[in-house]
Enzyme design. Structure first.
Site, PDB file in Angstrom:
ATOM      1  N   ARG A  18       0.910  -1.148   0.070  1.00 12.71           N
ATOM      2  CA  ARG A  18       0.065   0.093  -0.089  1.00 12.71           C
ATOM      3  C   ARG A  18       0.687   1.261  -0.180  1.00 12.71           C
ATOM      4  O   ARG A  18       0.367   2.387  -0.313  1.00 12.71           O
ATOM      5  CB  ARG A  18      -0.920   0.064   1.292  1.00 12.71           C
ATOM      6  CG  ARG A  18      -2.158  -1.020   1.197  1.00 12.71           C
ATOM      7  CD  ARG A  18      -2.533  -1.363   2.298  1.00 12.71           C
ATOM      8  NE  ARG A  18      -2.141  -2.131   3.175  1.00 12.71           N
ATOM      9  CZ  ARG A  18      -2.624  -2.726   4.351  1.00 12.71           C
ATOM     10  NH1 ARG A  18      -3.724  -2.216   4.769  1.00 12.71           N
ATOM     11  NH2 ARG A  18      -1.940  -3.488   5.317  1.00 12.71           N
ATOM     12  N   ASP A 112       5.568  -1.637  11.863  1.00 14.16           N
ATOM     13  CA  ASP A 112       5.023  -0.338  11.277  1.00 14.16           C
ATOM     14  C   ASP A 112       4.357   0.741  11.906  1.00 14.16           C
ATOM     15  O   ASP A 112       3.366   1.473  11.786  1.00 14.16           O
ATOM     16  CB  ASP A 112       4.101  -0.379   9.971  1.00 14.16           C
ATOM     17  CG  ASP A 112       2.825  -1.520  10.152  1.00 14.16           C
ATOM     18  OD1 ASP A 112       2.645  -1.689  11.614  1.00 14.16           O
ATOM     19  OD2 ASP A 112       1.968  -1.518   9.466  1.00 14.16           O
ATOM     20  N   GLY A 147      -7.991  -4.029  12.549  1.00 13.13           N
ATOM     21  CA  GLY A 147      -8.836  -5.322  13.124  1.00 13.13           C
ATOM     22  C   GLY A 147      -9.682  -4.860  14.290  1.00 13.13           C
ATOM     23  O   GLY A 147      -9.009  -4.065  15.026  1.00 13.13           O
TER      24      GLY A 147
HETATM   25  C1  UD1 Z   1      -2.565  -5.979  11.571  1.00 16.32           C
HETATM   26  C2  UD1 Z   1      -3.448  -6.689  12.103  1.00 16.32           C
HETATM   27  C3  UD1 Z   1      -4.734  -5.647  12.545  1.00 16.32           C
HETATM   28  C4  UD1 Z   1      -4.291  -4.596  13.171  1.00 16.32           C
HETATM   29  C5  UD1 Z   1      -3.102  -3.882  12.659  1.00 16.32           C
HETATM   30  C6  UD1 Z   1      -2.394  -2.866  13.216  1.00 16.32           C
HETATM   31  C7  UD1 Z   1      -3.337  -9.086  11.317  1.00 16.32           C
HETATM   32  C8  UD1 Z   1      -3.989  -9.886  10.374  1.00 16.32           C
HETATM   33  N1  UD1 Z   1      -3.781  -7.814  11.525  1.00 16.32           N
HETATM   34  O1  UD1 Z   1      -3.234  -5.165  10.123  1.00 16.32           O
HETATM   35  O2  UD1 Z   1      -5.494  -6.444  13.371  1.00 16.32           O
HETATM   36  O3  UD1 Z   1      -5.049  -3.609  13.578  1.00 16.32           O
HETATM   37  O4  UD1 Z   1      -1.936  -4.606  12.172  1.00 16.32           O
HETATM   38  O5  UD1 Z   1      -1.597  -2.014  12.893  1.00 16.32           O
HETATM   39  O6  UD1 Z   1      -2.356  -9.421  12.023  1.00 16.32           O
HETATM   40  N2  UD1 Z   1       4.190  -8.658   8.001  1.00 16.32           N
HETATM   41  C9  UD1 Z   1       5.129  -9.676   8.012  1.00 16.32           C
HETATM   42  N3  UD1 Z   1       4.790 -10.929   7.178  1.00 16.32           N
HETATM   43  C10 UD1 Z   1       3.344 -11.016   6.447  1.00 16.32           C
HETATM   44  C11 UD1 Z   1       2.569  -9.846   6.416  1.00 16.32           C
HETATM   45  C12 UD1 Z   1       2.728  -8.877   7.408  1.00 16.32           C
HETATM   46  O7  UD1 Z   1       5.985  -9.644   8.532  1.00 16.32           O
HETATM   47  O8  UD1 Z   1       3.357 -11.913   5.808  1.00 16.32           O
HETATM   48  C13 UD1 Z   1       4.368  -7.479   9.008  1.00 16.32           C
HETATM   49  C14 UD1 Z   1       4.276  -6.291   7.916  1.00 16.32           C
HETATM   50  O9  UD1 Z   1       5.582  -6.052   7.679  1.00 16.32           O
HETATM   51  C15 UD1 Z   1       4.085  -5.301   8.952  1.00 16.32           C
HETATM   52  C16 UD1 Z   1       3.145  -6.125  10.207  1.00 16.32           C
HETATM   53  O10 UD1 Z   1       3.512  -7.437   9.813  1.00 16.32           O
HETATM   54  O11 UD1 Z   1       4.931  -4.606   9.700  1.00 16.32           O
HETATM   55  C17 UD1 Z   1       1.860  -5.769  10.125  1.00 16.32           C
HETATM   56  O12 UD1 Z   1       1.325  -6.183   8.627  1.00 16.32           O
HETATM   57  P1  UD1 Z   1       0.196  -5.077   7.793  1.00 16.32           P
HETATM   58  O13 UD1 Z   1       0.046  -5.557   6.359  1.00 16.32           O
HETATM   59  O14 UD1 Z   1       0.790  -3.806   7.873  1.00 16.32           O
HETATM   60  O15 UD1 Z   1      -1.016  -5.474   8.565  1.00 16.32           O
HETATM   61  P2  UD1 Z   1      -2.289  -4.484   9.022  1.00 16.32           P
HETATM   62  O16 UD1 Z   1      -3.186  -4.848   7.940  1.00 16.32           O
HETATM   63  O17 UD1 Z   1      -1.879  -3.194   9.398  1.00 16.32           O
HETATM   64 MG    MG Z   2      -0.336  -2.250   9.333  1.00 17.03          MG
END
Ligand code: UD1
Ligand code: MG
Length: 445
Positions: A18, A112, A147
């Site tokens: 994004r 993040d 979430g």
């Molecule tokens: C996530 C949470 C959401 C919460 C939000 C808070 C989940 C499914 N959702 O959503 O409930 O409200 O964070 O900010 O957990 N990442 C990995 N590997 C992956 C996917 C993501 O390391 O396969 C890392 C990303 O780099 C990031 C973090 O996990 O730093 C969160 O991922 P992101 O895609 O930002 O999740 P959100 O949609 O924000």
């Molecule tokens: Mg996030």
């Protein structure tokens, strides 16, 4: 009392799609440093209260680049690699091997959320004494993207529903998941072993451990945090919002410490900017990383300052650019349209107008006249200029480096100086002025 020991897993493997960027999300900057650095600094600052067992960052997208950036500033961090980004639960599982011989609790954070506070982490650690699985939540009027935390009639946590899976009534819930969890290491990985890919997204959600813990009859607890410290950056708008919030925090911290900001909303700090009390900062000033400012310094409007130490009672600007490696000693003065790079300006010296000083060592009580240039670059290498104490460099002088001017030297205006000047000498390099009688020219009709 014995300190509690705890490990940390920071999730930073995501594409950050994004953000629409080639740069991995966690390396985008907020307040002068990458997002992930803010989180690491806060975790490391807990070391006076807790024993930090292992800090693991899960990397995937551009992992080598992220690793290099982090390791050069934070030695001792462990990295786990998540080759394919199958979701936040899968990301935590990638750190399992690194924790196989470690016992105790682990806190999981998203990479993040640079505004996360130390209090939020300490509150969760406190909560973990009474629950099996704890996580941090916040209330907001704008829950989009987060979430939603579903509570049952007894106000107990029921589950977390992600934005894309939420129905209309769930979308209206204003309690959101911050994405910071705490549990015993063994319990966390046991819960994770039950998480499945969702059919539509092919992702393993970390948030599913809440449902699983409930069905395993585990005690689940939440602690409330402030909306601002829970902000996760997902896109460029989020990045700008985080910058805004971070700047507000840094501005009010500076003012509380006795710094005058005439127009706070126009001054931009880096998170490591160090400013002593009774410093005056006029509107529109930007501080890049690595700036230290001593007591009583005045910074006038429209200055850009990065990697610089300014010692007490000096003044800078308006319209000055101070670049990395510059030290202004006490009572020095840098005026308008002056650029200084990698140079030392000693006590009481003045560079007041329209000058470039680069790779120079300027002694004390030196006056550098308007338009003086240190010619430090020959197209291949950079060279040094040294100017001794009590010297006076006239206006519009070019000092061609490498060059040494002794103390108490005087350089005539307009000179191009290419040879060293001994102490107490006058150097002038200029064509003799001619005075020639003007011819009378008749105006043509
Ligand atoms: C996530 C949470 C959401 C919460 C939000 C808070 C989940 C499914 N959702 O959503 O409930 O409200 O964070 O900010 O957990 N990442 C990995 N590997 C992956 C996917 C993501 O390391 O396969 C890392 C990303 O780099 C990031 C973090 O996990 O730093 C969160 O991922 P992101 O895609 O930002 O999740 P959100 O949609 O924000
Ligand atoms: Mg996030």
């Amino acid at each position: 009392m014995q300190k509690e020991s705890i490990s940390f897993i920071i999730l930073a493997a995501g594409m950050g799609s994004r953000m629409q960027s080639k740069t991995p999300k966690v390396l985008h900057w907020v307040a002068g440093e990458p997002i992930i650095f803010h989180i690491l600094r806060k975790i490391l600052s807990l070391s006076n209260k807790l024993i930090l067992k292992k800090i693991i960052i899960v990397l995937g997208h551009e992992s080598e680049l992220v690793k290099k950036n982090i390791s050069s500033h934070f030695p001792g961090i462990n990295f786990a690699i998540q080759d394919k980004q199958y979701g936040t639960a899968h990301a935590v599982l990638s750190a399992k091997d690194l924790l196989s011989n470690t016992s105790g609790k682990v806190m999981v954070l998203c990479g993040d959320t640079p505004l996360i506070s130390i209090k939020l982490m300490l509150d969760l650690i406190k909560l973990s004494k009474t629950v099996d699985l704890g996580f941090s939540v916040f209330k907001t009027l704008n829950s989009f993207g987060y979430g939603r935390v579903v509570l049952n009639k007894l106000n107990k946590v029921f589950s977390i529903i992600e934005e894309k899976d939420a129905n209309k009534s769930q979308k209206s819930i204003n309690i959101c998941n911050t994405g910071v969890y705490i549990a015993d290491i063994n319990l966390l990985f046991k819960l994770l072993s039950f998480v499945k890919c969702t059919s539509n997204k092919k992702e393993m959600y970390l948030t599913d451990i809440v449902d699983i813990a409930r069905s395993e009859k585990k005690i689940i607890g939440i602690s409330y945090s402030k909306e601002v410290e829970s902000m996760g950056i997902n896109d460029r708008e989020g990045l700008a919002m985080a910058e805004k919030e971070m700047q507000n925090i840094l501005r009010s911290k500076a003012m509380k410490n006795g710094v005058t900001l005439v127009a706070p909303e126009t001054v931009f700090f880096s998170s490591d900017t160090k400013i002593s009390k009774d410093v005056y900062i006029a509107p529109n000033v930007v501080f890049g990383p690595g700036v230290k400012i001593g007591e009583g310094v005045r910074i006038e409007a429209f200055c850009h300052i990065e990697g610089v130490t300014i010692k007490k009672n000096s003044s800078v600007g308006p319209f000055a650019r101070l670049r990395p490696g510059t030290v202004l000693e006490e009572y020095s003065k840098v005026g308008n349209f002056v650029e200084i790079k990698n140079s030392k300006i000693k006590k009481g010296s003045k560079v007041n107008h329209l000058s470039y000083v680069g790779d120079a060592d300027v002694g004390s009580n030196v006056n550098i006249g308007a338009g003086v240039i240190t010619c430090n670059y020959d197209g291949v290498n950079k060279h040094k200029t040294t100017i001794g104490n009590d010297s006076f460099i006239g206006s519009n002088v070019s000092l061609v480096a490498p060059l040494k001017l002794g103390s108490n030297t005087l350089v005539g205006a307009g000179s191009v100086i290419t040879k060293d000047v001994p102490n107490d000498m006058l150097a002038v390099e200029r064509n003799k002025q001619s005075i020639i009688k003007k011819k009378k020219i008749k105006k043509s009709k």
